[in-house]
Design a protein around this motif. Structure first.
Motif, PDB file in Angstrom:
ATOM      1  N   ILE A 121     -27.805  -4.243 -21.677  1.00  0.00           N
ATOM      2  CA  ILE A 121     -26.412  -4.812 -21.342  1.00  0.00           C
ATOM      3  C   ILE A 121     -26.238  -4.900 -19.928  1.00  0.00           C
ATOM      4  CG2 ILE A 121     -23.847  -4.537 -21.595  1.00  0.00           C
ATOM      5  CD1 ILE A 121     -24.566  -2.894 -23.910  1.00  0.00           C
ATOM      6  N   ILE A 122     -25.567  -6.225 -19.415  1.00  0.00           N
ATOM      7  CA  ILE A 122     -25.297  -6.296 -17.892  1.00  0.00           C
ATOM      8  C   ILE A 122     -23.537  -6.446 -17.763  1.00  0.00           C
ATOM      9  CG2 ILE A 122     -25.405  -7.958 -15.989  1.00  0.00           C
ATOM     10  CD1 ILE A 122     -27.903  -9.372 -17.397  1.00  0.00           C
ATOM     11  N   LYS A 123     -23.363  -5.399 -16.720  1.00  0.00           N
ATOM     12  CA  LYS A 123     -21.848  -5.492 -16.568  1.00  0.00           C
ATOM     13  C   LYS A 123     -21.614  -5.646 -15.105  1.00  0.00           C
ATOM     14  CE  LYS A 123     -20.346  -2.751 -20.273  1.00  0.00           C
ATOM     15  NZ  LYS A 123     -19.534  -1.490 -20.652  1.00  0.00           N
ATOM     16  N   ASP A 124     -20.491  -6.169 -14.575  1.00  0.00           N
ATOM     17  CA  ASP A 124     -20.215  -5.948 -13.183  1.00  0.00           C
ATOM     18  C   ASP A 124     -19.812  -4.710 -12.686  1.00  0.00           C
ATOM     19  OD1 ASP A 124     -20.488  -9.142 -12.754  1.00  0.00           O
ATOM     20  OD2 ASP A 124     -18.745  -9.161 -13.976  1.00  0.00           O
ATOM     21  N   LEU A 125     -19.982  -4.701 -11.484  1.00  0.00           N
ATOM     22  CA  LEU A 125     -19.470  -3.230 -10.830  1.00  0.00           C
ATOM     23  C   LEU A 125     -18.016  -3.080 -10.874  1.00  0.00           C
ATOM     24  CD1 LEU A 125     -21.397  -2.856  -7.654  1.00  0.00           C
ATOM     25  CD2 LEU A 125     -21.626  -1.519  -9.584  1.00  0.00           C
ATOM     26  N   ALA A 126     -17.278  -1.802 -11.482  1.00  0.00           N
ATOM     27  CA  ALA A 126     -15.756  -1.723 -11.507  1.00  0.00           C
ATOM     28  C   ALA A 126     -15.365  -1.661 -10.064  1.00  0.00           C
ATOM     29  CB  ALA A 126     -15.752  -0.355 -12.104  1.00  0.00           C
ATOM     30  N   ARG A 127     -14.136  -1.738 -10.040  1.00  0.00           N
ATOM     31  CA  ARG A 127     -13.360  -1.894  -8.986  1.00  0.00           C
ATOM     32  C   ARG A 127     -13.383  -0.217  -7.955  1.00  0.00           C
ATOM     33  NH1 ARG A 127      -7.850  -4.678  -8.691  1.00  0.00           N
ATOM     34  NH2 ARG A 127      -7.588  -3.193 -10.540  1.00  0.00           N
ATOM     35  N   PRO A 128     -13.790  -0.293  -6.990  1.00  0.00           N
ATOM     36  CA  PRO A 128     -13.524   1.296  -6.505  1.00  0.00           C
ATOM     37  C   PRO A 128     -11.962   1.744  -6.335  1.00  0.00           C
ATOM     38  CG  PRO A 128     -14.960  -0.034  -5.333  1.00  0.00           C
ATOM     39  CD  PRO A 128     -14.375  -1.073  -6.120  1.00  0.00           C
ATOM     40  N   SER A 129     -11.924   2.966  -6.325  1.00  0.00           N
ATOM     41  CA  SER A 129     -10.624   3.510  -5.920  1.00  0.00           C
ATOM     42  C   SER A 129     -10.767   4.151  -4.462  1.00  0.00           C
ATOM     43  CB  SER A 129     -10.201   4.405  -6.931  1.00  0.00           C
ATOM     44  OG  SER A 129     -10.187   3.949  -8.363  1.00  0.00           O
ATOM     45  N   ILE A 130      -9.509   4.373  -3.798  1.00  0.00           N
ATOM     46  CA  ILE A 130      -9.493   4.835  -2.360  1.00  0.00           C
ATOM     47  C   ILE A 130      -8.923   6.131  -2.491  1.00  0.00           C
ATOM     48  CG2 ILE A 130      -8.966   4.454  -0.133  1.00  0.00           C
ATOM     49  CD1 ILE A 130      -8.709   1.529  -0.794  1.00  0.00           C
ATOM     50  N   ASP A 131      -9.717   7.153  -2.064  1.00  0.00           N
ATOM     51  CA  ASP A 131      -9.356   8.577  -1.850  1.00  0.00           C
ATOM     52  C   ASP A 131      -8.853   8.630  -0.176  1.00  0.00           C
ATOM     53  OD1 ASP A 131      -8.736  11.267  -1.466  1.00  0.00           O
ATOM     54  OD2 ASP A 131     -10.233  11.710  -3.013  1.00  0.00           O
ATOM     55  N   TYR A 132      -7.722   8.785  -0.086  1.00  0.00           N
ATOM     56  CA  TYR A 132      -7.288   9.085   1.466  1.00  0.00           C
ATOM     57  C   TYR A 132      -7.217  10.570   1.944  1.00  0.00           C
ATOM     58  CZ  TYR A 132      -2.429   8.365  -0.561  1.00  0.00           C
ATOM     59  OH  TYR A 132      -1.377   8.657  -1.238  1.00  0.00           O
ATOM     60  N   GLY A 133      -7.403  11.349   1.284  1.00  0.00           N
ATOM     61  CA  GLY A 133      -7.210  12.911   1.363  1.00  0.00           C
ATOM     62  C   GLY A 133      -5.883  13.407   1.044  1.00  0.00           C
ATOM     63  N   LEU A 134      -4.969  12.543   0.871  1.00  0.00           N
ATOM     64  CA  LEU A 134      -3.651  13.107   0.167  1.00  0.00           C
ATOM     65  C   LEU A 134      -3.359  12.594  -1.036  1.00  0.00           C
ATOM     66  CD1 LEU A 134      -1.695  12.598   3.748  1.00  0.00           C
ATOM     67  CD2 LEU A 134      -2.383  14.832   2.723  1.00  0.00           C
ATOM     68  N   GLY A 135      -4.199  11.872  -1.702  1.00  0.00           N
ATOM     69  CA  GLY A 135      -4.044  11.212  -2.980  1.00  0.00           C
ATOM     70  C   GLY A 135      -4.965   9.892  -3.002  1.00  0.00           C
ATOM     71  N   ILE A 136      -4.921   9.360  -4.139  1.00  0.00           N
ATOM     72  CA  ILE A 136      -6.013   8.417  -4.467  1.00  0.00           C
ATOM     73  C   ILE A 136      -5.000   6.911  -4.887  1.00  0.00           C
ATOM     74  CG2 ILE A 136      -7.777   7.582  -6.112  1.00  0.00           C
ATOM     75  CD1 ILE A 136      -8.787  10.564  -6.219  1.00  0.00           C
ATOM     76  N   CYS A 137      -5.667   5.900  -4.374  1.00  0.00           N
ATOM     77  CA  CYS A 137      -4.815   4.711  -4.824  1.00  0.00           C
ATOM     78  C   CYS A 137      -5.798   3.764  -5.177  1.00  0.00           C
ATOM     79  CB  CYS A 137      -3.903   4.259  -3.955  1.00  0.00           C
ATOM     80  SG  CYS A 137      -4.843   3.882  -2.397  1.00  0.00           S
ATOM     81  N   THR A 138      -5.608   2.365  -5.843  1.00  0.00           N
ATOM     82  CA  THR A 138      -6.228   1.588  -6.100  1.00  0.00           C
ATOM     83  C   THR A 138      -6.302   0.587  -5.103  1.00  0.00           C
ATOM     84  OG1 THR A 138      -4.516   0.338  -7.384  1.00  0.00           O
ATOM     85  CG2 THR A 138      -5.994   1.651  -8.625  1.00  0.00           C
ATOM     86  N   ILE A 139      -7.384  -0.395  -5.089  1.00  0.00           N
ATOM     87  CA  ILE A 139      -7.458  -1.418  -3.870  1.00  0.00           C
ATOM     88  C   ILE A 139      -5.989  -2.392  -3.812  1.00  0.00           C
ATOM     89  CG2 ILE A 139      -8.435  -3.519  -3.219  1.00  0.00           C
ATOM     90  CD1 ILE A 139     -11.007  -2.348  -4.579  1.00  0.00           C
ATOM     91  N   GLY A 140      -5.388  -2.521  -2.729  1.00  0.00           N
ATOM     92  CA  GLY A 140      -4.231  -3.138  -2.438  1.00  0.00           C
ATOM     93  C   GLY A 140      -3.030  -2.438  -2.559  1.00  0.00           C
ATOM     94  N   SER A 141      -3.068  -1.117  -2.750  1.00  0.00           N
ATOM     95  CA  SER A 141      -1.900  -0.230  -2.883  1.00  0.00           C
ATOM     96  C   SER A 141      -1.186  -0.002  -1.677  1.00  0.00           C
ATOM     97  CB  SER A 141      -2.096   0.988  -3.410  1.00  0.00           C
ATOM     98  OG  SER A 141      -2.678   0.872  -4.962  1.00  0.00           O
ATOM     99  N   PHE A 142       0.209   0.035  -1.851  1.00  0.00           N
ATOM    100  CA  PHE A 142       1.059   0.503  -0.670  1.00  0.00           C
ATOM    101  C   PHE A 142       1.281   2.219  -0.569  1.00  0.00           C
ATOM    102  CE2 PHE A 142       1.767  -3.814  -0.681  1.00  0.00           C
ATOM    103  CZ  PHE A 142       1.999  -4.506   0.554  1.00  0.00           C
ATOM    104  N   ILE A 143       0.891   2.602   0.320  1.00  0.00           N
ATOM    105  CA  ILE A 143       1.200   4.167   0.398  1.00  0.00           C
ATOM    106  C   ILE A 143       2.233   4.349   1.420  1.00  0.00           C
ATOM    107  CG2 ILE A 143      -0.782   4.659  -0.835  1.00  0.00           C
ATOM    108  CD1 ILE A 143      -1.929   5.849   1.815  1.00  0.00           C
ATOM    109  N   SER A 144       2.959   5.589   1.581  1.00  0.00           N
ATOM    110  CA  SER A 144       3.888   5.829   2.797  1.00  0.00           C
ATOM    111  C   SER A 144       3.463   7.179   3.167  1.00  0.00           C
ATOM    112  CB  SER A 144       5.424   5.796   2.001  1.00  0.00           C
ATOM    113  OG  SER A 144       6.377   6.424   3.245  1.00  0.00           O
ATOM    114  N   LEU A 145       3.435   7.273   4.363  1.00  0.00           N
ATOM    115  CA  LEU A 145       2.674   8.300   5.268  1.00  0.00           C
ATOM    116  C   LEU A 145       3.696   8.672   6.316  1.00  0.00           C
ATOM    117  CD1 LEU A 145      -0.895   7.921   5.478  1.00  0.00           C
ATOM    118  CD2 LEU A 145       0.329   9.268   3.785  1.00  0.00           C
ATOM    119  N   SER A 146       4.202  10.004   6.403  1.00  0.00           N
ATOM    120  CA  SER A 146       4.939  10.476   7.616  1.00  0.00           C
ATOM    121  C   SER A 146       3.896  10.849   8.771  1.00  0.00           C
ATOM    122  CB  SER A 146       5.618  11.754   7.105  1.00  0.00           C
ATOM    123  OG  SER A 146       4.808  12.860   6.985  1.00  0.00           O
ATOM    124  N   GLU A 147       4.574  11.030   9.976  1.00  0.00           N
ATOM    125  CA  GLU A 147       3.838  11.161  11.288  1.00  0.00           C
ATOM    126  C   GLU A 147       2.988  12.392  11.052  1.00  0.00           C
ATOM    127  OE1 GLU A 147       6.505  11.487  14.436  1.00  0.00           O
ATOM    128  OE2 GLU A 147       7.104   9.465  14.363  1.00  0.00           O
TER     129      GLU A 147
END
Length: 412
Positions: A99-125
Motif C-alpha cells: 500500500i502507498i500512502k502520503d506522509l502525514a502532516r507533522p505537528s509542531i512541539d514548541y516546548g510549552l505545548g503542541i500545535c498543528t501547522i498554521g496554528s496561532f499560539i499566544s506567548l508572554s514575555e
C-alpha cells in the motif's frame, strides 16, 4: 535511538506447486510512504535463485536487500513481482502487494505545548526563553525517525526577516520581540533535516505567535493574567470552555461575543454565531488600589478537528457495525482525521479498551490479539465497544479530541 526506516521482510517458502510460495511479513502493515526510501528484505527458502522487480525497487546487494521508493509512483499500491527458480529447475512467479500512502502532516512541539501547522499560539514575555521547537509525524510505523529541526525563520510585522540556527530563541531576538506592541503577530517557519529522504520536502512547517507583554495603557500588570482554553485551541462553530485567571486584583469582569460565566474563573465561549478568525476578550479590572483599567486579549479560532474511528476499515460516528466473531481476530483499530477538501489522514493508535459484557480489556497497540479474541465473552446478538482509543500525540496534544467509540454487533 530508533531505526530510521520501516523494514519490509519478504520470506518465501517452498510448498507444492499448487500452493502460494510467498509468506510476507511487514513491520508497518504493508505500507510504504511517499518520500521515504524503504529498505526491503526478500528471501526465498529452498530456491535456486530469484529476481524481484517493481517500480521504485532497487537492488542493493546479493543478500536480498533492496530499496523501495514510491515517491513518484501514482496510485495507492505497488506490486512487487518475484520470479523464482526452484531447486528442481521449475519456475514460479509471485506478486506481493504494498500500500502507498502520503506522509502525514507533522505537528509542531514548541516546548510549552503542541500545535498543528498554521496554528496561532499566544506567548508572554517570560515564555520565549522556554520555547524549543521540534516536530513529529503521525505514522503507522514505529521504526521511522522524526524530522530534526535545524533552524527556524522569523517574519516580523515590519517585514524584516531573521534566521536562528538551532531550536531556541536567542537573547537578541527575545529583546526584539519584547519591544513589539502587545498583540503583534509574527510567523515561524521551521527548517528541518529528515535523514533518509533527502531531496523530498514535507509541506511547509509554520506557525504564528501572538506576543502578549501584559502591558496595558502604559501600566505593567503583575505577571500572571491567564486566559486559556480547556484545549490548546479555541474552535470555530463550537462551545469552548475557557479559564480566566487574574491574580492580586480586587475584582474584574470579562466580556466577549458569546462569553458566559460558569463560576469564578470558568467560562463558556460560544463561537457558533461568528465567522471571524479571532475575537477579543476584554477584562475590566479593579486593582488593589481601586484603579480601573481594561486589558484585551485576542483569541484566535481554529478549525475544529473531526475524527472517525474504524475497525478493519469499517465504522462511522454514532453507529453500530456488524461483524462476525472470527472477523475480530487481528482486526485493526484505526483513527482518521477528517478535513474538508482533503483526504482523510490516518493517525497512529497506541492503545484502546474493549468493553464486553461486564469485562474490560485494555490493549497496547492497534490490533485485537488472538488470545483476547478467544477470551472475549461475547455471543451472537451481543454488542462490544472499543473505547478510550489513544492515538499518537493524544496525551500531549490537548487540542486533539477523544476518538469516537466503535460499537460492534456480533453476528455469530
Amino acid at each position: 535511538m530508533r531505526y530510521l526506516f520501516a523494514i519490509f521482510f519478504f520470506t518465501l517458502f517452498t510448498y507444492s506447486q499448487n500452493q502460494n510460495l510467498s509468506t510476507v511479513s511487514f513491520d508497518n502493515r504493508h505500507i510504504a510512504y511517499r518520500g521515504i526510501n524503504t529498505p526491503v528484505k526478500i528471501s526465498v527458502k529452498d530456491a535456486k535463485a530469484f529476481t524481484a522487480a517493481a517500480p521504485g525497487l532497487k537492488k542493493i546487494d546479493d543478500n536480498g536487500n533492496y530499496w523501495l521508493s514510491v515517491t513518484n509512483i501514482p496510485g495507492d499500491s505497488v506490486d512487487i513481482k518475484i520470479d523464482i527458480t526452484l531447486n528442481n529447475g521449475k519456475h514460479k512467479t509471485e506478486i506481493q502487494h504494498c500500500i502507498i500512502k502520503d506522509l502525514a502532516r507533522p505537528s509542531i512541539d514548541y516546548g510549552l505545548g503542541i500545535c498543528t501547522i498554521g496554528s496561532f499560539i499566544s506567548l508572554s514575555e517570560e515564555e520565549y526563553e522556554k520555547v524549543e521547537f521540534s516536530m513529529f509525524l503521525n505514522l503507522d510505523i514505529e521504526q521511522i525517525d522524526i524530522p530534526q529541526v535545524t533552524s527556524f525563520d522569523i517574519s516580523f510585522p515590519d517585514k524584516t526577516f531573521h534566521r536562528i540556527e538551532g531550536k531556541k530563541f536567542t537573547p537578541d531576538v527575545i529583546e526584539k520581540i519584547k519591544a513589539l506592541p502587545d498583540g503583534s503577530i509574527f510567523k515561524i517557519n521551521l527548517n528541518y533535516y529528515f535523514p533518509g529522504i533527502e531531496g523530498y520536502h514535507l509541506r511547509a512547517i509554520y506557525m504564528y505567535i501572538v506576543k502578549n507583554s501584559y502591558i496595558v495603557h502604559g501600566n505593567t500588570l503583575k505577571q500572571g493574567i491567564k486566559i486559556y482554553p480547556e484545549n490548546t485551541n479555541i474552535y470555530k462553530n463550537s462551545i469552548n470552555k475557557i479559564t480566566i485567571e487574574v491574580p492580586d486584583v480586587k475584582s474584574y469582569t470579562a466580556t466577549a461575543p458569546g462569553l458566559t460565566k460558569i463560576d469564578s474563573i470558568h467560562y463558556n465561549l460560544d463561537t457558533r454565531q461568528t465567522n471571524k478568525d479571532s475575537l477579543d476578550v476584554v477584562l475590566n479590572i479593579v486593582d488593589e488600589n481601586d484603579s480601573t483599567y481594561n486589558y484585551t486579549r485576542k483569541l484566535f479560532l481554529a478549525e475544529k478537528v473531526n475524527l472517525k474511528s474504524t475497525l478493519n476499515g469499517e465504522g462511522c460516528n454514532k453507529c453500530i457495525i456488524e461483524m462476525k466473531r472470527n472477523e475480530l481476530i487481528n482486526a485493526r483499530v484505526e483513527v482518521w482525521q477528517q478535513e474538508p477538501k482533503r483526504k482523510d489522514e490516518l493517525l497512529t493508535v497506541s492503545s484502546y479498551t474493549i468493553l464486553a459484557g461486564k469485562k474490560k480489556y485494555t490493549i497496547t497497540g492497534n490490533i485485537i490479539p488472538h488470545d483476547l479474541f478467544i477470551e472475549l465473552p461475547v455471543k451472537k446478538g451481543e454488542i462490544i465497544t472499543v473505547t478510550k482509543i489513544k492515538y499518537r500525540g493524544n496525551s500531549k496534544i490537548k487540542s486533539m479530541p477523544e476518538a469516537p467509540d466503535i460499537r460492534i454487533l456480533i453476528q455469530d
